[in-house]
Design an enzyme around this catalytic site. Structure first.
Site, PDB file in Angstrom:
ATOM      1  N   GLU A 291       0.889  -1.176   0.000  1.00 20.84           N
ATOM      2  CA  GLU A 291       0.000   0.000   0.000  1.00 20.84           C
ATOM      3  C   GLU A 291       0.914   1.209   0.000  1.00 20.84           C
ATOM      4  OE1 GLU A 291      -3.179  -0.168  -0.224  1.00 20.84           O
ATOM      5  OE2 GLU A 291      -3.518  -2.276   0.233  1.00 20.84           O
ATOM      6  N   CYS A 325      -2.182   9.089   3.164  1.00 22.67           N
ATOM      7  CA  CYS A 325      -2.004   8.635   1.783  1.00 22.67           C
ATOM      8  C   CYS A 325      -3.199   9.079   0.952  1.00 22.67           C
ATOM      9  CB  CYS A 325      -1.846   7.130   1.751  1.00 22.67           C
ATOM     10  SG  CYS A 325      -3.147   6.302   2.657  1.00 22.67           S
TER      11      CYS A 325
HETATM   12  P1  NAP Z   1       8.444   4.987   4.466  1.00 21.08           P
HETATM   13  O1  NAP Z   1       9.510   5.958   4.680  1.00 21.08           O
HETATM   14  O2  NAP Z   1       8.381   4.268   3.167  1.00 21.08           O
HETATM   15  O3  NAP Z   1       8.548   3.939   5.665  1.00 21.08           O
HETATM   16  C1  NAP Z   1       7.610   2.893   5.850  1.00 21.08           C
HETATM   17  C2  NAP Z   1       8.253   1.773   6.635  1.00 21.08           C
HETATM   18  O4  NAP Z   1       9.279   1.160   5.838  1.00 21.08           O
HETATM   19  C3  NAP Z   1       8.926   2.233   7.913  1.00 21.08           C
HETATM   20  O5  NAP Z   1       8.663   1.278   8.930  1.00 21.08           O
HETATM   21  C4  NAP Z   1      10.395   2.233   7.522  1.00 21.08           C
HETATM   22  O6  NAP Z   1      11.252   2.082   8.612  1.00 21.08           O
HETATM   23  C5  NAP Z   1      10.457   1.032   6.603  1.00 21.08           C
HETATM   24  N1  NAP Z   1      11.623   0.991   5.692  1.00 21.08           N
HETATM   25  C6  NAP Z   1      12.362   2.025   5.215  1.00 21.08           C
HETATM   26  N2  NAP Z   1      13.339   1.559   4.392  1.00 21.08           N
HETATM   27  C7  NAP Z   1      13.208   0.210   4.336  1.00 21.08           C
HETATM   28  C8  NAP Z   1      13.917  -0.833   3.656  1.00 21.08           C
HETATM   29  N3  NAP Z   1      14.947  -0.581   2.845  1.00 21.08           N
HETATM   30  N4  NAP Z   1      13.508  -2.115   3.828  1.00 21.08           N
HETATM   31  C9  NAP Z   1      12.465  -2.389   4.628  1.00 21.08           C
HETATM   32  N5  NAP Z   1      11.760  -1.452   5.304  1.00 21.08           N
HETATM   33  C10 NAP Z   1      12.125  -0.165   5.158  1.00 21.08           C
HETATM   34  O7  NAP Z   1       6.997   5.643   4.670  1.00 21.08           O
HETATM   35  P2  NAP Z   1       6.507   6.587   5.854  1.00 21.08           P
HETATM   36  O8  NAP Z   1       7.163   7.916   5.712  1.00 21.08           O
HETATM   37  O9  NAP Z   1       6.578   5.879   7.153  1.00 21.08           O
HETATM   38  O10 NAP Z   1       4.952   6.720   5.504  1.00 21.08           O
HETATM   39  C11 NAP Z   1       4.440   7.645   4.601  1.00 21.08           C
HETATM   40  C12 NAP Z   1       4.146   6.994   3.263  1.00 21.08           C
HETATM   41  O11 NAP Z   1       3.235   5.913   3.445  1.00 21.08           O
HETATM   42  C13 NAP Z   1       3.469   7.932   2.283  1.00 21.08           C
HETATM   43  O12 NAP Z   1       4.021   7.745   1.006  1.00 21.08           O
HETATM   44  C14 NAP Z   1       2.014   7.465   2.320  1.00 21.08           C
HETATM   45  O13 NAP Z   1       1.279   7.785   1.169  1.00 21.08           O
HETATM   46  C15 NAP Z   1       2.169   5.999   2.509  1.00 21.08           C
HETATM   47  N6  NAP Z   1       0.966   5.401   3.075  1.00 21.08           N
HETATM   48  C16 NAP Z   1       0.171   4.630   2.267  1.00 21.08           C
HETATM   49  C17 NAP Z   1      -1.006   4.084   2.760  1.00 21.08           C
HETATM   50  C18 NAP Z   1      -1.908   3.225   1.913  1.00 21.08           C
HETATM   51  O14 NAP Z   1      -2.772   2.577   2.460  1.00 21.08           O
HETATM   52  N7  NAP Z   1      -1.747   3.202   0.600  1.00 21.08           N
HETATM   53  C19 NAP Z   1      -1.359   4.313   4.093  1.00 21.08           C
HETATM   54  C20 NAP Z   1      -0.522   5.098   4.887  1.00 21.08           C
HETATM   55  C21 NAP Z   1       0.636   5.629   4.368  1.00 21.08           C
HETATM   56  P3  NAP Z   1      11.952   3.382   9.306  1.00 21.08           P
HETATM   57  O15 NAP Z   1      10.869   4.103  10.015  1.00 21.08           O
HETATM   58  O16 NAP Z   1      12.951   2.771  10.213  1.00 21.08           O
HETATM   59  O17 NAP Z   1      12.570   4.165   8.188  1.00 21.08           O
END
Ligand code: NAP
Ligand code: MG
Length: 523
Positions: A291, A325
């Site tokens: 997602e 999102c």
């Molecule tokens: P993010 O930076 O992509 O991080 C999401 C998760 O991935 C965090 O737990 C992060 O850990 C982890 N992560 C980062 N690098 C990784 C890697 N190389 N391998 C495995 N895991 C890794 O996203 P965010 O800033 O937390 O959230 C915002 C984003 O989520 C926005 O783009 C939003 O649109 C999207 N979102 C989508 C939905 C949906 O349902 N479509 C819902 C909510 C949010 P760390 O925290 O340690 O970096």
């Protein structure tokens, strides 16, 4: 089957009522006394495991405040969590669906009792105001209640009908996949975190949960509830750590059966690529459920109720500071009503008050320094890509508090191909686009790579029907805001670069975490 009432979503709290505000403030005081300053260790095989290094969680609305700490998992911890989860799987997979579902129902009951505490903790840890925190905890309860009920239909041969065949018994069983990793974001750190763990768990899988760094405390709080509800050791391994380290390690691992990820497009696509590579000793194709982000547009045409459209735009754009999102980051207005709608929108947004989550401000601080810097970069682009009609500054302070504050910002007449119109900013920044007419507006709406949420404010039946068929999004809303999907009511998930359209809170969501086995016995 467990005897349960038909599923009904939780209702929301009315903060126009003084008694509800008072109760919230009491919860804030209780949380400050009991939870702020706490340390949450890893939970591996039911045991608390601490680490030499810690992760610190900061209040984004008052960055001088440390909210608490969590352990910071090492690669060895991740390995132990994975091995332990496979051991636990041997017995967990044999549990009755009903028995597994009961644990979710019990967890929902506990969370209902602790609803205000969970809300208050999020106000402090990620800066949610009262209503935003309240709807999120309601959603977390809903996920638990809804997935518990969904699980029951997968018991035994109960999942799918097969056609009767003379002389044989044929049946289709749904069985769990094994051990997976659930990697969640900070923006819905209670609801999405628990939904992404509870669904695979109730289906019979064991899960390693890696919460986002910015929201480790609310994740720890939710894990405590799952343990209190009676989840056996090893079924849910709590692994706060750094995504790029332990997350990456687990995604790569040959023994990881599935990955469920919610987060940014960049990280999601990277995970998808890494997971596709078969590792030595790996005997399955990893299942990946994603997602991702959005660049969600709301169209307003000349037949719309313009006041209603302005309300929809304001709520969709600035709820939780645009850090959803599903947030409305593009307002697409037909030329003949452009001025009226945009002026009204700017007026409405001007009235929004900036401040802390604890003060219940309309717009609070964005989550962290990285986010603040990223948004600031887009604000610098804004005057070159359109006309800044409101805000435009990352102030870094509000009411004397230093925090990651960004003014609600509206940029008019943005070019449809510009970065402001195409890239996810994830803050209180809206690009307004002028469309020649309805068809042009729909073309603009469909002109991004994303396809998560979208909306149309119109009173033309033909146009609504056209949008129903042609607007390329997973969640489409007419004549209302485009955020706030309710579990079971509006199954949620996007198309295209917004994800694998797995529809969280939908009737088939649990199937993402199961495989089917057809069994035939010749009589
Ligand atoms: P993010 O930076 O992509 O991080 C999401 C998760 O991935 C965090 O737990 C992060 O850990 C982890 N992560 C980062 N690098 C990784 C890697 N190389 N391998 C495995 N895991 C890794 O996203 P965010 O800033 O937390 O959230 C915002 C984003 O989520 C926005 O783009 C939003 O649109 C999207 N979102 C989508 C939905 C949906 O349902 N479509 C819902 C909510 C949010 P760390 O925290 O340690 O970096
Ligand atoms: Mg924080």
């Amino acid at each position: 089957m467990i005897k349960v009432q038909e599923y009904r979503p939780q209702s929301f709290t009315d903060f126009a009522k003084e008694e509800n505000v008072k109760a919230y403030q009491e919860a804030l005081a209780k949380v400050r006394k009991e939870l702020v300053g706490r340390h949450y260790p890893l939970i591996i095989d039911g045991k608390e495991v601490d680490t030499a290094e810690k992760l610190t969680s900061i209040n984004p609305c008052d960055t001088a405040e440390v909210v608490g700490t969590t352990a910071k998992a090492t690669i060895q911890d991740a390995e132990n969590a994975l091995q332990g989860a496979w051991k636990a799987f041997e017995s967990w997979k044999k549990w009755d669906m009903d028995a597994r579902a009961r644990i979710l129902l019990k967890a929902a009951a506990i969370l209902k009792r602790r609803r205000l505490e969970a809300c208050a903790l999020m106000s402090i840890e990620v800066g949610k105001n009262y209503a935003e925190a309240d709807v999120e905890v309601a959603e977390a309860i809903d996920f638990l209640e809804y997935y518990a009920r969904s699980a029951m239909k997968y018991s035994g041969f109960g999942s799918s009908e097969t056609t009767w065949f003379e002389g044989e018994e044929n049946g289709l069983m749904s069985i769990p996949l094994g051990v997976g990793v659930s990697i969640s974001p900070w923006n819905f750190p209670c609801a999405i975190f628990i939904g992404m763990a509870a669904a695979p768990i109730v289906a019979g899988n064991c899960v390693i949960v890696k919460p986002a760094e910015d929201a480790g405390l609310i994740a720890g709080f939710m894990v405590d509830i799952m343990r209190e509800a009676g989840l056996p050791a090893g079924v849910l391994q709590f692994l706060p750590g750094v995504g790029k380290e332990v997350g990456e390690y687990l995604v790569n691992h040959a023994k990881t059966r599935f990955i469920t990820f919610t987060g940014s497009r960049a990280v999601g696509l990277h995970i998808n690529e890494v997971a596709a590579k078969v590792q030595p000793g790996q005997k399955w194709i990893k299942r990946v459920i994603m997602e991702l982000g959005g660049k969600d547009g709301l169209i307003v045409d000349e037949t719309a109720d313009l006041e209603n459209a302005i309300t929809a735009a304001t709520q969709g754009a600035f709820g939780f500071n645009g850090q959803k999102c599903s947030a409305m980051s593009r307002l697409i207005v037909v030329d003949s009503v452009y001025d009226e709608v945009v002026n009204g929108f700017v007026e409405r947004a001007k009235a929004l008050k900036m401040g802390t989550g604890e003060e219940n401000a309309n717009v609070t601080a964005v989550v962290n320094q990285m986010s603040f810097d990223k948004i600031k970069g887009y604000l610098e682009l804004a005057p070159g890509e359109g006309k800044v009609l409101l805000g435009g500054e990352a102030t870094g302070e509000a009411n004397g508090k230093q925090g990651y504050y960004v003014q609600p910002t509206i940029v008019g007449d943005v070019d449809r191909n510009s970065r402001l119109a195409q890239e996810e900013i994830f803050g209180p920044v809206v690009a307004v686009l002028r469309a020649k007419d309805w068809q042009d507006a729909l073309d603009i709406a469909n002109s991004t790579e994303y396809g998560l949420t979208g909306g149309v404010c119109s009173n033309s039946r033909e146009r609504l029907e056209q949008a129903r068929a042609e607007f390329e999004v997973g969640n489409l809303y007419f004549n209302r805001k485009i955020t706030g999907a309710i579990v079971g009511v509006q199954p949620f998930g996007g198309y295209n670069m917004s994800g694998t359209d797995s529809k969280a809170g939908g009737p088939d969501y649990l199937a993402n975490f199961m495989q089917l086995k057809t069994v035939t016995e010749r009589w």
